[in-house]
Design a protein around this motif. Structure first.
Motif, mmCIF file in Angstrom:
data_model
loop_
_atom_site.group_PDB
_atom_site.id
_atom_site.type_symbol
_atom_site.label_atom_id
_atom_site.label_comp_id
_atom_site.label_asym_id
_atom_site.label_seq_id
_atom_site.Cartn_x
_atom_site.Cartn_y
_atom_site.Cartn_z
ATOM 1 N N SER A 109 0.692 -1.086 0.388
ATOM 2 C CA SER A 109 -0.048 0.104 -0.078
ATOM 3 C C SER A 109 1.009 1.573 0.020
ATOM 4 O O SER A 109 0.615 1.746 -0.011
ATOM 5 N N ARG A 110 1.975 0.695 0.688
ATOM 6 C CA ARG A 110 2.855 2.099 0.635
ATOM 7 C C ARG A 110 3.679 2.207 -0.649
ATOM 8 O O ARG A 110 3.468 3.584 -0.962
ATOM 9 N N GLU A 125 2.196 1.664 -3.372
ATOM 10 C CA GLU A 125 1.240 1.808 -4.443
ATOM 11 C C GLU A 125 0.718 3.974 -3.850
ATOM 12 O O GLU A 125 0.459 4.170 -5.200
ATOM 13 N N ALA A 126 1.219 3.837 -2.803
ATOM 14 C CA ALA A 126 0.815 5.332 -2.692
ATOM 15 C C ALA A 126 2.113 6.222 -3.589
ATOM 16 O O ALA A 126 1.181 7.249 -3.100
ATOM 17 N N GLU A 127 2.654 6.159 -2.756
ATOM 18 C CA GLU A 127 3.926 6.839 -3.446
ATOM 19 C C GLU A 127 3.984 6.923 -4.841
ATOM 20 O O GLU A 127 4.326 7.351 -5.497
ATOM 21 N N LEU A 137 1.322 6.494 -6.873
ATOM 22 C CA LEU A 137 0.297 7.360 -7.111
ATOM 23 C C LEU A 137 0.278 8.416 -7.035
ATOM 24 O O LEU A 137 0.716 9.500 -7.513
ATOM 25 N N LEU A 138 1.145 8.723 -6.153
ATOM 26 C CA LEU A 138 1.414 10.414 -5.166
ATOM 27 C C LEU A 138 2.578 10.702 -6.426
ATOM 28 O O LEU A 138 2.406 11.837 -7.470
#
Length: 159
Positions: A51-52, A54-56, A58-59
């Motif tokens: 998740s981290r 993927e979040a990075e 996406l960011l």
């Protein structure tokens, strides 16, 4: 205090029986639960890491999209400025062309009116000349009367 080996052997046997019973009925299920908990925690760690990541990602994508949008906005503004400048230049050129056309038309109209006025004046002068000549022929006059007659007709043409 005395040392009794029978007590020691009995305690040791009791301890081994207790250990065997605990390992069969308590340690096994307890270790199984602990292993399940360890696996569950490991899965949660892996999930949170994914998740981290993927979040990075996406960011990073959002930052790139924002940068691209800013670049496109800048390009649109520059294009609008260029288009506005081009249109302003076109309008100025059209206005200059229209002014030149109107000036040329006015000059032609003035020239035509001048030519008409000159032609009309020539026509009047020639008519006056003919009239003066006919008057002179009708009567023979002296130089002084001739000059008065010419001045009189010039005043009529001028007035």
């Amino acid at each position: 205090m005395s040392w009794h080996w029978e007590s020691f052997v009995f305690a040791m046997i009791a301890f081994l029986i207790l250990y065997w019973l605990l390992s069969k009925y308590a340690f096994g299920p307890l270790m199984g639960i602990m292993e399940q908990r360890r696996q569950h925690v490991q899965e949660q760690l892996q999930t949170s890491e994914r998740s981290r990541s993927e979040a990075e990602e996406l960011l990073k994508q959002q930052k790139e999209a924002l940068q691209q949008a800013r670049k496109e906005a800048h390009d649109i503004i520059e294009q609008a400025k260029t288009t506005a400048a081009r249109q302003a230049d076109d309008l100025v050129a059209q206005a200059k062309a229209e002014a030149t056309r109107l000036k040329d038309e006015a000059v032609r109209d003035i020239e035509n009116e001048k030519n008409k006025a000159v032609a009309a004046l020539r026509s009047q002068v020639s008519a006056m000349s003919v009239l003066i000549a006919s008057k002179i022929i009708e009567k023979q006059i002296d130089e002084k009367t001739n000059e008065e007659l010419i001045n009189h007709y010039l005043k009529e043409v001028g007035g």
